[in-house]
Design a protein around this motif. Structure first.
Motif, PDB file in Angstrom:
ATOM      1  N   VAL A   1       0.314  -1.033   0.222  1.00 58.06           N
ATOM      2  CA  VAL A   1       0.225  -0.079  -0.123  1.00 58.06           C
ATOM      3  C   VAL A   1       0.844   1.168  -0.487  1.00 58.06           C
ATOM      4  N   ASP A   2       0.484   2.390  -1.052  1.00 62.46           N
ATOM      5  CA  ASP A   2       1.432   3.271  -1.050  1.00 62.46           C
ATOM      6  C   ASP A   2       0.239   4.684  -1.785  1.00 62.46           C
ATOM      7  N   PHE A   3       0.542   5.794  -1.386  1.00 60.19           N
ATOM      8  CA  PHE A   3       0.374   6.727  -2.687  1.00 60.19           C
ATOM      9  C   PHE A   3      -0.160   6.096  -3.759  1.00 60.19           C
ATOM     10  N   PRO A   4      -0.770   6.432  -4.039  1.00 58.70           N
ATOM     11  CA  PRO A   4      -0.509   6.769  -5.836  1.00 58.70           C
ATOM     12  C   PRO A   4       0.071   6.900  -7.312  1.00 58.70           C
ATOM     13  N   THR A   5       0.166   8.197  -6.385  1.00 59.06           N
ATOM     14  CA  THR A   5       1.587   8.141  -6.729  1.00 59.06           C
ATOM     15  C   THR A   5       3.085   7.869  -6.855  1.00 59.06           C
ATOM     16  N   VAL A   6       3.104   6.779  -5.953  1.00 58.88           N
ATOM     17  CA  VAL A   6       4.497   5.487  -5.889  1.00 58.88           C
ATOM     18  C   VAL A   6       3.301   5.043  -6.545  1.00 58.88           C
ATOM     19  N   VAL A   7       2.778   4.744  -6.127  1.00 61.71           N
ATOM     20  CA  VAL A   7       1.899   2.823  -6.963  1.00 61.71           C
ATOM     21  C   VAL A   7       2.221   3.151  -8.299  1.00 61.71           C
ATOM     22  N   ALA A   8       1.374   4.107  -9.554  1.00 64.50           N
ATOM     23  CA  ALA A   8       2.022   4.533 -10.972  1.00 64.50           C
ATOM     24  C   ALA A   8       2.913   4.293 -11.104  1.00 64.50           C
ATOM     25  N   ARG A   9       3.708   4.745 -10.351  1.00 64.19           N
ATOM     26  CA  ARG A   9       5.210   5.145 -10.605  1.00 64.19           C
ATOM     27  C   ARG A   9       6.080   3.203 -10.841  1.00 64.19           C
ATOM     28  N   LYS A  10       5.711   2.768  -9.475  1.00 65.41           N
ATOM     29  CA  LYS A  10       6.211   1.259  -9.544  1.00 65.41           C
ATOM     30  C   LYS A  10       5.588   0.152 -11.234  1.00 65.41           C
ATOM     31  N   ILE A  11       4.149   0.407 -10.906  1.00 68.64           N
ATOM     32  CA  ILE A  11       3.373  -0.253 -11.545  1.00 68.64           C
ATOM     33  C   ILE A  11       3.943  -0.296 -12.887  1.00 68.64           C
ATOM     34  N   HIS A  12       4.430   1.190 -13.546  1.00 68.68           N
ATOM     35  CA  HIS A  12       5.029   1.693 -14.764  1.00 68.68           C
ATOM     36  C   HIS A  12       7.046   0.645 -15.289  1.00 68.68           C
ATOM     37  N   ASN A  13       6.920   0.399 -14.113  1.00 62.48           N
ATOM     38  CA  ASN A  13       8.459  -0.274 -13.472  1.00 62.48           C
ATOM     39  C   ASN A  13       8.444  -1.357 -13.894  1.00 62.48           C
ATOM     40  N   ILE A  14       7.281  -2.254 -13.116  1.00 60.57           N
ATOM     41  CA  ILE A  14       7.205  -3.663 -13.484  1.00 60.57           C
ATOM     42  C   ILE A  14       6.676  -3.632 -14.712  1.00 60.57           C
TER      43      ILE A  14
ATOM     44  N   SER B   1      -3.015  -9.612  -8.851  1.00 58.75           N
ATOM     45  CA  SER B   1      -2.496 -11.258  -9.406  1.00 58.75           C
ATOM     46  C   SER B   1      -3.088 -12.159  -8.039  1.00 58.75           C
ATOM     47  N   ASP B   2      -2.762 -13.311  -8.186  1.00 56.80           N
ATOM     48  CA  ASP B   2      -3.596 -14.120  -7.087  1.00 56.80           C
ATOM     49  C   ASP B   2      -2.262 -13.953  -5.647  1.00 56.80           C
ATOM     50  N   ARG B   3      -0.995 -13.909  -5.723  1.00 58.23           N
ATOM     51  CA  ARG B   3      -0.037 -13.763  -5.304  1.00 58.23           C
ATOM     52  C   ARG B   3       0.813 -12.599  -5.192  1.00 58.23           C
ATOM     53  N   TYR B   4       0.210 -11.132  -5.146  1.00 56.73           N
ATOM     54  CA  TYR B   4       0.763  -9.963  -5.485  1.00 56.73           C
ATOM     55  C   TYR B   4      -0.211  -9.055  -5.494  1.00 56.73           C
ATOM     56  N   CYS B   5      -0.116  -8.350  -4.530  1.00 57.56           N
ATOM     57  CA  CYS B   5      -1.120  -6.682  -5.060  1.00 57.56           C
ATOM     58  C   CYS B   5      -0.585  -5.753  -4.827  1.00 57.56           C
ATOM     59  N   ILE B   6      -0.933  -4.418  -5.451  1.00 59.90           N
ATOM     60  CA  ILE B   6      -0.330  -3.429  -4.780  1.00 59.90           C
ATOM     61  C   ILE B   6      -1.425  -2.332  -5.199  1.00 59.90           C
ATOM     62  N   LEU B   7      -1.364  -1.236  -3.828  1.00 54.59           N
ATOM     63  CA  LEU B   7      -2.995  -0.523  -4.464  1.00 54.59           C
ATOM     64  C   LEU B   7      -2.732   1.100  -3.937  1.00 54.59           C
ATOM     65  N   GLY B   8      -2.984   1.601  -4.441  1.00 54.19           N
ATOM     66  CA  GLY B   8      -2.967   3.057  -3.696  1.00 54.19           C
ATOM     67  C   GLY B   8      -4.274   3.205  -2.355  1.00 54.19           C
ATOM     68  N   ALA B   9      -3.023   4.013  -1.770  1.00 51.40           N
ATOM     69  CA  ALA B   9      -4.212   4.745  -0.556  1.00 51.40           C
ATOM     70  C   ALA B   9      -4.082   5.773   0.613  1.00 51.40           C
ATOM     71  N   ASP B  10      -4.608   6.492   1.133  1.00 51.66           N
ATOM     72  CA  ASP B  10      -3.658   6.993   2.045  1.00 51.66           C
ATOM     73  C   ASP B  10      -4.076   6.013   3.224  1.00 51.66           C
ATOM     74  N   LEU B  11      -3.281   5.977   4.755  1.00 52.07           N
ATOM     75  CA  LEU B  11      -3.574   4.901   5.101  1.00 52.07           C
ATOM     76  C   LEU B  11      -4.232   5.557   6.812  1.00 52.07           C
ATOM     77  N   ARG B  12      -4.088   6.939   6.890  1.00 51.03           N
ATOM     78  CA  ARG B  12      -4.436   7.787   7.418  1.00 51.03           C
ATOM     79  C   ARG B  12      -6.387   7.149   7.687  1.00 51.03           C
ATOM     80  N   ASP B  13      -6.840   6.864   6.224  1.00 54.68           N
ATOM     81  CA  ASP B  13      -8.112   7.138   5.783  1.00 54.68           C
ATOM     82  C   ASP B  13      -9.032   5.074   6.181  1.00 54.68           C
TER      83      ASP B  13
END
Length: 310
Positions: A102-115, A143-155
């Protein structure tokens, strides 16, 4: 929100620093090159030794939990940044049933692009996926074994909803990891997050790496240096001592909590490997290393309904 944005940018920069440490041979990480292209500027030897202690300490607890659960568990990395643990665990045949980030959507977007654009990253994700329903968009990968999602940990309600949408199982033994994340949240927000975890999972461990002993002079200088860079530690009051770190978890319904400063962790690591890394760079002042490591800690809290012995 600026402090959490600082955290998000800081975790991205951190992997540049990790890239330098791995390039010097402190530990092996064949995947970090796909997230941090350049080796980056040289860091002081005490900083690299601190990163080494952090990586080894967190990985030791994480791997031990997965082994005790015989991989029949799930891991949630909170504020994961560009972390490469999923690939490390796959290479070690230590894959949990599902690994969440879990991380901010901006970080997640960059990571997903790299993957998506780097086959050495995407191939292991595909290899651990058995159905046709791999979800991949700008702000989530599931995927079955790996998930990345964008979210604010305060919510918390939104975080809970998104994780359950991606098949988080509250009945499974669960390991939660946060590294220099809670300190950027107000104590109220971090307590809410820690309490949500305790109330959601009956068998769990929460590993938290961050600052400690911040009320002494060295700690104050650390805070002032960060403030000069417009980076405020909103949760620093919880970082006063090892006891205050443990107390956050015990007040939030965790059964047990332990904490060690990183100098103690460093002294407990396998000494043959510590001797190896101490040959990599000359350290002028060991006292500075000691001061630095005494101001970071690993705290871990547990709930153990299934008697895993976590």
């Amino acid at each position: 929100c600026f402090t959490l944005l600082s955290c998000c940018l800081g975790l991205t920069l951190l992997h540049l620093f990790f890239r330098f440490a791995t390039s010097k041979g402190y530990w092996k990480d064949p995947y970090i090159q796909y997230f941090a292209r350049s080796v980056g500027e040289r860091k002081a030897p005490e900083i690299n030794r601190g990163y080494y202690a952090r990586v080894q300490g967190v990985n030791h607890l994480l791997d031990a939990f997965i082994r005790k659960a015989e991989c029949d568990c799930q891991v949630i990395n909170l504020g994961a940044g560009l972390d490469t643990t999923f690939w490390r665990l796959k290479d070690k045949n230590l894959m949990p049933r599902k690994y969440f980030e879990v991380d901010f959507p901006t970080v997640v977007a960059r990571k997903i692009h790299n993957i998506k654009t780097k086959p050495p990253l995407s191939k292991p994700v595909i290899e651990t996926h058995s159905t046709d329903s791999l979800l991949l968009d700008a702000h989530s990968l599931d995927s079955d074994r790996y998930c990345i999602l964008g979210a604010d940990l305060r919510d918390i309600s939104n975080l809970d909803e998104k994780l359950k949408k991606f098949q988080l199982n509250p009945e499974l033994p669960t390991l939660l990891v946060s590294e220099c994340v809670l300190v950027y949240m107000t104590p109220a927000h971090s307590s809410n997050l820690v309490r949500w975890a305790a109330e959601t999972f009956h068998t769990a461990m929460f590993i938290n790496y961050e600052q400690v002993n911040m009320s002494d002079r060295f700690g104050q200088v650390m805070i002032e240096n960060l403030q000069r860079r417009q980076c405020t530690l909103a949760g620093v009051e919880v970082c006063q001592s090892l006891d205050s770190q443990k107390e956050r978890f015990l007040k939030a319904c965790w059964e047990h909590a332990d904490a060690l400063d990183m100098m103690t962790v460093y002294s407990m690591l396998p000494q043959d490997d510590v001797a190896r890394i101490e040959q990599l760079e000359f350290l002028d002042e060991r006292e500075l290393l000691q001061q630095l490591l005494q101001h970071y800690s690993i705290c871990w809290a547990t709930k153990d309904k299934l008697n895993l012995g976590t």
